[in-house]
Design an enzyme around this catalytic site. Structure first.
Site, PDB file in Angstrom:
ATOM      1  N   ASP A 154       0.814  -1.229   0.000  1.00  0.00           N
ATOM      2  CA  ASP A 154       0.000   0.000   0.000  1.00  0.00           C
ATOM      3  C   ASP A 154       0.845   1.276   0.000  1.00  0.00           C
ATOM      4  OD1 ASP A 154      -2.263  -1.688   0.311  1.00  0.00           O
ATOM      5  OD2 ASP A 154      -1.861  -1.763   2.465  1.00  0.00           O
TER       6      ASP A 154
ATOM      7  N   LYS B  65       2.156   2.468  -4.963  1.00  0.00           N
ATOM      8  CA  LYS B  65       2.947   2.053  -6.136  1.00  0.00           C
ATOM      9  C   LYS B  65       2.211   2.336  -7.426  1.00  0.00           C
ATOM     10  CE  LYS B  65       3.186  -2.191  -4.497  1.00  0.00           C
ATOM     11  NZ  LYS B  65       2.745  -1.963  -3.123  1.00  0.00           N
TER      12      LYS B  65
ATOM     13  N   LYS C  68       0.527   4.800  -8.448  1.00  0.00           N
ATOM     14  CA  LYS C  68       0.808   6.122  -9.009  1.00  0.00           C
ATOM     15  C   LYS C  68       2.205   6.155  -9.631  1.00  0.00           C
ATOM     16  CE  LYS C  68       1.398  10.906  -7.942  1.00  0.00           C
ATOM     17  NZ  LYS C  68       1.143  12.029  -7.072  1.00  0.00           N
TER      18      LYS C  68
ATOM     19  N   GLY D 178      -4.217  -4.107  -4.438  1.00  0.00           N
ATOM     20  CA  GLY D 178      -5.154  -3.042  -4.803  1.00  0.00           C
ATOM     21  C   GLY D 178      -4.365  -1.807  -5.172  1.00  0.00           C
ATOM     22  N   HIS D 179      -4.434  -1.390  -6.420  1.00  0.00           N
ATOM     23  CA  HIS D 179      -3.716  -0.203  -6.863  1.00  0.00           C
ATOM     24  C   HIS D 179      -4.714   0.827  -7.359  1.00  0.00           C
ATOM     25  CE1 HIS D 179       0.138  -2.723  -7.787  1.00  0.00           C
ATOM     26  NE2 HIS D 179      -0.144  -2.633  -6.516  1.00  0.00           N
TER      27      HIS D 179
ATOM     28  N   ARG E  30       2.641 -29.063  -6.320  1.00  0.00           N
ATOM     29  CA  ARG E  30       2.510 -29.569  -7.697  1.00  0.00           C
ATOM     30  C   ARG E  30       1.134 -30.179  -7.995  1.00  0.00           C
ATOM     31  NH1 ARG E  30       7.864 -32.031  -6.347  1.00  0.00           N
ATOM     32  NH2 ARG E  30       6.806 -31.613  -4.387  1.00  0.00           N
TER      33      ARG E  30
ATOM     34  N   GLN F 142       2.025  -5.869  -3.216  1.00  0.00           N
ATOM     35  CA  GLN F 142       2.376  -6.005  -1.795  1.00  0.00           C
ATOM     36  C   GLN F 142       3.703  -5.275  -1.507  1.00  0.00           C
ATOM     37  OE1 GLN F 142       1.256  -9.193  -3.369  1.00  0.00           O
ATOM     38  NE2 GLN F 142      -0.704  -8.342  -2.803  1.00  0.00           N
TER      39      GLN F 142
ATOM     40  N   ARG G  15      -6.200   0.689   7.884  1.00  0.00           N
ATOM     41  CA  ARG G  15      -4.792   0.286   7.985  1.00  0.00           C
ATOM     42  C   ARG G  15      -4.209   0.734   9.319  1.00  0.00           C
ATOM     43  NH1 ARG G  15      -3.942   2.568   2.062  1.00  0.00           N
ATOM     44  NH2 ARG G  15      -4.800   0.822   0.907  1.00  0.00           N
TER      45      ARG G  15
ATOM     46  N   SER H 258       5.807  12.208  -3.960  1.00  0.00           N
ATOM     47  CA  SER H 258       4.398  12.409  -4.256  1.00  0.00           C
ATOM     48  C   SER H 258       3.788  13.305  -3.181  1.00  0.00           C
ATOM     49  CB  SER H 258       3.693  11.058  -4.318  1.00  0.00           C
ATOM     50  OG  SER H 258       2.324  11.254  -4.432  1.00  0.00           O
ATOM     51  N   VAL H 259       3.092  14.357  -3.638  1.00  0.00           N
ATOM     52  CA  VAL H 259       2.522  15.342  -2.698  1.00  0.00           C
ATOM     53  C   VAL H 259       0.999  15.432  -2.817  1.00  0.00           C
ATOM     54  CG1 VAL H 259       4.629  16.708  -2.411  1.00  0.00           C
ATOM     55  CG2 VAL H 259       3.094  17.203  -4.328  1.00  0.00           C
TER      56      VAL H 259
HETATM   57  P1  IMP Z   1      -2.676 -12.725   1.667  1.00  0.00           P
HETATM   58  O1  IMP Z   1      -1.704 -12.127   0.697  1.00  0.00           O
HETATM   59  O2  IMP Z   1      -4.108 -12.436   1.340  1.00  0.00           O
HETATM   60  O3  IMP Z   1      -2.392 -14.162   1.931  1.00  0.00           O
HETATM   61  O4  IMP Z   1      -2.439 -11.986   3.079  1.00  0.00           O
HETATM   62  C1  IMP Z   1      -1.230 -12.135   3.820  1.00  0.00           C
HETATM   63  C2  IMP Z   1      -0.821 -10.817   4.477  1.00  0.00           C
HETATM   64  O5  IMP Z   1      -0.438  -9.892   3.450  1.00  0.00           O
HETATM   65  C3  IMP Z   1      -1.936 -10.138   5.252  1.00  0.00           C
HETATM   66  O6  IMP Z   1      -1.370  -9.465   6.373  1.00  0.00           O
HETATM   67  C4  IMP Z   1      -2.492  -9.112   4.273  1.00  0.00           C
HETATM   68  O7  IMP Z   1      -3.117  -8.020   4.922  1.00  0.00           O
HETATM   69  C5  IMP Z   1      -1.217  -8.700   3.580  1.00  0.00           C
HETATM   70  N1  IMP Z   1      -1.467  -8.198   2.223  1.00  0.00           N
HETATM   71  C6  IMP Z   1      -1.770  -8.903   1.112  1.00  0.00           C
HETATM   72  N2  IMP Z   1      -1.912  -8.102   0.056  1.00  0.00           N
HETATM   73  C7  IMP Z   1      -1.686  -6.863   0.496  1.00  0.00           C
HETATM   74  C8  IMP Z   1      -1.662  -5.582  -0.164  1.00  0.00           C
HETATM   75  O8  IMP Z   1      -1.847  -5.430  -1.380  1.00  0.00           O
HETATM   76  N3  IMP Z   1      -1.387  -4.526   0.641  1.00  0.00           N
HETATM   77  C9  IMP Z   1      -1.113  -4.655   1.964  1.00  0.00           C
HETATM   78  N4  IMP Z   1      -1.114  -5.819   2.607  1.00  0.00           N
HETATM   79  C10 IMP Z   1      -1.406  -6.912   1.864  1.00  0.00           C
END
Ligand code: IMP
Length: 422
Positions: free
Chosen positions: A13, A16, A18, A40-41, A141, A222, A303, A411-412
């Site tokens: 989060d 990225k 942007k 999520g972007h 596998r 991530q 968050r 970024s501002v």
């Molecule tokens: P999973 O990726 O859904 O298995 O979650 C594992 C951990 O990664 C959890 O703490 C999620 O909140 C965190 N996580 C997964 N994707 C994101 C993301 O895009 N942003 C922030 N945290 C993430």
């Protein structure tokens, strides 16, 4: 020509989307290399807000081929829904490609993620998008890939094989209803029809692009501290968001990477469970959360918020080999009289300047802070570093000095133009 990677330097989060959007302007390919629809972007441009989970945000540029590479796990229901939502905003997909080798997240992966989280009482706090179970099947596998789906007989045979075991686990371990094999097979073979025209041999396509010297941008999801091996295990995701993961996920060799961009917020956030030494459970944390609109794009969860952890950021820079840093959401810190940055930990009585990538050990670390003076001005109109208040410049200088990486983008504000490029 450049092969650039954009990596989240913290716990995800970092905005990225942007940075990727800006760097996409001179890229021919924009490639997602890891993770799945857990990401999520958000990109805000021309008065519109676009949300991406699987599709690289580079799709917004007409000259870009947007690629979901083999290292990504693809939930076709989620991909279809995302394509439909973006199509309503005028996005078109003739330049989208999905890797033959990408593993499929199937409905039972999501179901298992839900059931596991319920059993562990949310101990990891996953996004419940089936990411962990999909990568687990890949390692075991027994995963199904995009290539399998394009061959109906092969897909039916592999699905039957895996469901024989899965259904026993679902019914006997979790007391859940079994998966209806025929319904699942038919639904996914129907997905194969819209998917087929956009499937590609991604490693071959990208190797050719590298050989032709075409500019490529590899888009991380991530963040480094969620990496399966180098993050705060077990509070991590199941893939490799780090720069090395960009090579694994795309088939591009490590010696072809020319720039490695780390994206870090001017503070720190984390979603889900796990240690967070600089976390602020007070009104300063609330102030930052509200100003930064720190609620998840994928799950809507609030968050967790804290001061900038420079020990973690330097670890991230060294692990990824950052050649440049992008510092985002600097404007959010305006109005705080004093800012703290973590420059060491106290761990079992000892001072320590190295990060601890062990979820349990990191939980024992107490942050040691350096205090820096804040600023009160609105930064959103600044377009050069020299336009920033003196204390904001000093804050950035301090980060550069500690992390030993040049800050090349600041970024501002959320919009494309609210950016300082050095
Ligand atoms: P999973 O990726 O859904 O298995 O979650 C594992 C951990 O990664 C959890 O703490 C999620 O909140 C965190 N996580 C997964 N994707 C994101 C993301 O895009 N942003 C922030 N945290 C993430």
């Amino acid at each position: 020509m450049a092969v650039r990677v954009v990596v989240g330097a913290q716990w995800g989060d970092e905005a990225k989307g942007k940075v990727v959007d800006l760097l996409s302007q001179n890229s021919r390919y924009v490639v997602r290399y890891a993770g799945g629809s857990n990401a999520g972007h958000t990109v805000c441009t021309n008065g519109k807000t676009y949300k991406f989970h699987l599709i690289p945000s580079g799709i917004l540029h007409p000259h870009v081929t947007a690629v979901i590479a083999d290292g990504v796990v693809v939930d076709l229901r989620a991909l279809k829904a995302e394509m439909e939502a973006l199509a309503e905003q005028g996005v078109e997909f003739s330049r989208l490609r999905v890797g033959l080798g990408a593993h499929l997240t199937l409905p039972y992966h999501r179901q298992l993620d839900e059931l596991n989280e319920a059993r562990l009482e949310g101990r990891i706090g996953t996004t419940r998008r089936g990411i962990g179970p999909t990568y687990a099947d890949k390692a075991a596998r027994i995963g199904l890939r995009v290539a399998d789906l394009l061959d109906p007989e092969r897909f039916a045979m592999l699905l039957h094989r895996v469901l024989e075991v899965r259904n026993r686990v679902l019914t006997r371990v979790y007391n859940a209803p079994p998966i209806d094999e025929a319904a699942l097979r038919d639904e996914f073979l129907a997905h194969a029809e819209w998917l087929r025209p956009i499937v590609a041999d991604v490693p071959a396509m990208l190797m050719d692009a590298v050989a032709r010297g075409e500019p490529i941008l590899l888009e991380g999801a991530q963040g480094t501290l969620l990496d399966l091996d180098y993050g705060t295990y077990p509070y991590v995701t199941s893939s490799h968001p780090v720069s090395a993961g960009a090579c694994l996920g795309t088939g591009i060799a490590p010696n072809q990477l020319t720039e490695i961009w780390g994206v870090a917020k001017a503070y720190t956030t984390r979603v889900g469970e796990g240690p967070f030494p600089t976390e602020l459970n007070n009104e300063i944390g609330d102030y930052i959360r509200n100003r930064g609109r720190e609620y998840g794009t994928t799950t809507g969860r609030a968050r967790r918020v804290g001061w900038l952890d420079l020990v973690a950021l330097r670890y991230s820079a060294r692990l990824n080999g950052f050649t440049a840093l992008a510092v985002t959401l600097l404007d959010v810190l305006s109005g705080l009289p004093t800012l703290k940055v973590c420059t060491a930990y106290r761990y079992r009585g000892e001072l320590r300047e190295q990060f601890l990538a062990d979820g349990f050990a990191l939980a024992e670390c107490e942050p040691i802070y350096t205090e820096l003076p804040g600023w009160d001005a609105d930064l959103s109109a600044c377009r050069r570093r020299a336009d920033l208040p003196r204390n904001a410049q000093a804050y950035l200088d301090f980060i550069e000095d500690y992390v030993q990486t040049p800050i090349k983008l600041i970024s501002v504000g959320p919009n494309r133009e609210q950016t300082i490029l050095d």
